[in-house]
Design a protein around this motif. Structure first.
Motif, short mmCIF file in Angstrom:
data_model
loop_
_atom_site.label_atom_id
_atom_site.label_comp_id
_atom_site.label_asym_id
_atom_site.label_seq_id
_atom_site.Cartn_x
_atom_site.Cartn_y
_atom_site.Cartn_z
N GLY A 99 0.83 -1.18 0.02
CA GLY A 99 -0.02 0.05 0.03
C GLY A 99 0.85 1.33 -0.02
N LEU A 181 1.08 -0.98 -5.62
CA LEU A 181 -0.49 -0.54 -5.31
C LEU A 181 -1.32 -1.27 -6.03
CD1 LEU A 181 -1.92 0.94 -3.01
CD2 LEU A 181 -1.86 2.87 -4.64
N ASN A 184 -1.45 -4.98 -5.55
CA ASN A 184 -2.14 -5.22 -4.14
C ASN A 184 -3.90 -5.09 -3.94
OD1 ASN A 184 0.42 -3.62 -2.28
ND2 ASN A 184 0.27 -5.61 -2.81
N ILE A 185 -4.27 -3.89 -4.92
CA ILE A 185 -5.75 -3.78 -4.98
C ILE A 185 -6.56 -4.98 -5.87
CG2 ILE A 185 -7.54 -2.27 -5.94
CD1 ILE A 185 -5.71 0.12 -4.89
N PRO A 189 -7.85 -7.64 -1.67
CA PRO A 189 -9.26 -7.29 -1.13
C PRO A 189 -10.33 -8.44 -1.44
CG PRO A 189 -8.41 -5.34 -1.89
CD PRO A 189 -7.37 -6.41 -2.42
N LEU A 213 -11.40 -1.84 -11.14
CA LEU A 213 -10.28 -1.39 -10.20
C LEU A 213 -9.12 -0.86 -10.80
CD1 LEU A 213 -10.79 -4.40 -7.71
CD2 LEU A 213 -11.32 -2.08 -7.08
N VAL A 217 -7.40 2.98 -10.47
CA VAL A 217 -6.00 3.52 -9.98
C VAL A 217 -5.35 4.27 -10.89
CG1 VAL A 217 -3.72 2.36 -9.47
CG2 VAL A 217 -5.89 1.39 -8.64
N ILE A 263 -6.15 -2.54 4.24
CA ILE A 263 -7.10 -2.02 3.16
C ILE A 263 -7.20 -0.59 3.02
CG2 ILE A 263 -9.19 -2.04 4.82
CD1 ILE A 263 -9.06 -2.85 0.97
N MET A 266 -4.49 0.81 0.84
CA MET A 266 -4.51 0.36 -0.48
C MET A 266 -5.78 1.00 -1.21
SD MET A 266 -3.81 -3.66 -0.29
CE MET A 266 -2.39 -4.24 0.49
N CYS A 267 -7.08 0.34 -1.07
CA CYS A 267 -8.30 1.10 -1.64
C CYS A 267 -8.63 2.50 -0.90
CB CYS A 267 -9.35 0.19 -1.51
SG CYS A 267 -9.42 -1.45 -2.13
N ASN A 284 -13.28 0.87 -5.76
CA ASN A 284 -12.18 0.76 -4.59
C ASN A 284 -13.06 1.12 -3.46
OD1 ASN A 284 -9.07 0.66 -4.93
ND2 ASN A 284 -10.04 1.45 -6.92
N LEU A 288 -13.16 -1.22 -0.02
CA LEU A 288 -12.90 -0.54 1.10
C LEU A 288 -14.09 -0.74 2.44
CD1 LEU A 288 -10.92 1.39 3.12
CD2 LEU A 288 -12.33 3.30 2.03
#
Length: 300
Positions: A99, A181, A184-185, A189, A213, A217, A263, A266-267, A284, A288
């Motif tokens: 993140g 990032l 990760n996203i 999640p 998503l 980003v 989270i 990230m989100c 996102n 979250l």
């Protein structure tokens, strides 16, 4: 041989300790003083990680030459504030986390002779008791975060990380952090909420959500001055899913064990920046809210 201090005894910290201990002296900074033997395991080997331990209270001021902080995103700022006094005048600070975190204020507080770097790594593993299981080795990137580091990052990389598999340097680490990032996203999640291994996210039923998503980003990154190609982000996410197909993401493990997740870094980070730029990021935002709701329910 460098004298390296690593904060904590988490999976990534222990994996770094194992690799670095082959050429350097390693000290783990632990919360409590206790006798412990740490084990490194793969599918074929098991061995003791050669390292010593110290608590924060046992560290004199300006005593650490090289400090690696591989903790959860929500622990980074507190860790920096606690350990900065222990960093030597010409010390090396290395951050490594999932993140995005705004550590600009903490880096600005460093001495002009102290260098700060980021280690972005997709090394994979999990910890059981005092044993760390190494399950995968993805790409590793290393780059400077402040002006002093810009002059020394190639030397520091050569000394510490050049023997890592698939490790590279970059002068501009921020695009790399944004790509990490995005990955990760795309993975954390969904794998946490569905409680599936990373590779299962390649199923067609997740494709539209992952694409949306990544699009969000890309839009938010552009508003922050970082240009990313949507196609590259999607390809990168699916590549990491394939490379870590049998692994469970860190957020998957955290949610399964009723631990706080990352989270918000990230989100949550995307949602925070998007709000400042009046960008709509519903996908996102949804993740979250769902991850935080799941964690809150688990705590009750």
């Amino acid at each position: 041989m460098a004298n390296i201090h690593i904060l904590g005894e988490g999976a990534i910290g222990l994996l770094l300790a194992q690799h670095l201990s082959q050429s350097h002296q390693i000290t783990l900074i632990t919360r409590n003083k206790r006798a412990a033997t740490y084990l490194y395991q793969t599918a074929s080997i098991q061995q003791t990680i050669p390292c010593s331990t110290k608590t924060l209270a046992e560290l004199p001021a300006s005593s650490i030459d090289t400090l690696i902080i591989p903790v959860k995103a929500y622990q980074v700022i507190e860790a920096l504030r606690a350990l900065r006094p222990a960093l030597s005048k010409n010390g090396t600070l290395i951050l490594s986390h999932n993140g995005m975190v705004d550590w600009s204020g903490e880096l600005a507080a460093l001495e002009k002779t102290q260098s700060a770097y980021f280690l972005s790594t997709s090394i994979a593993g999990y910890k059981v008791a005092d044993s760390v299981h190494h399950t995968g080795q993805g790409a590793t990137w290393f780059g400077p975060l402040n002006s002093p580091a810009e002059h020394h990052y190639l030397r520091v990389f050569s000394q510490l990380f050049s023997t890592f598999e698939n490790a590279k340097t970059t002068f501009d680490i921020m695009p790399t952090l944004w790509k990490k990032l995005a990955v990760n996203i795309a993975i954390n999640p969904l794998s946490a909420l569905e409680q599936v291994a990373n590779g299962q996210l390649r199923q067609p039923k997740y494709a539209a959500q992952i694409l949306n998503l990544m699009n969000e980003v890309q839009l938010v990154a552009a508003s922050a001055g970082v240009t990313l190609a949507l196609g590259e982000l999607v390809t990168l996410a699916y590549t990491v899913m394939a490379q870590t197909a049998n692994n469970r993401s860190s957020m998957n493990q955290d949610l399964a064990n009723n631990r706080r997740t990352e989270i918000d870094a990230m989100c949550g980070y995307i949602c925070e920046l998007a709000a400042k730029q009046n960008i709509d990021v519903p996908f996102n935002q949804q993740l979250l809210e769902e991850v935080n709701k799941r964690w809150q329910l688990a705590r009750q």
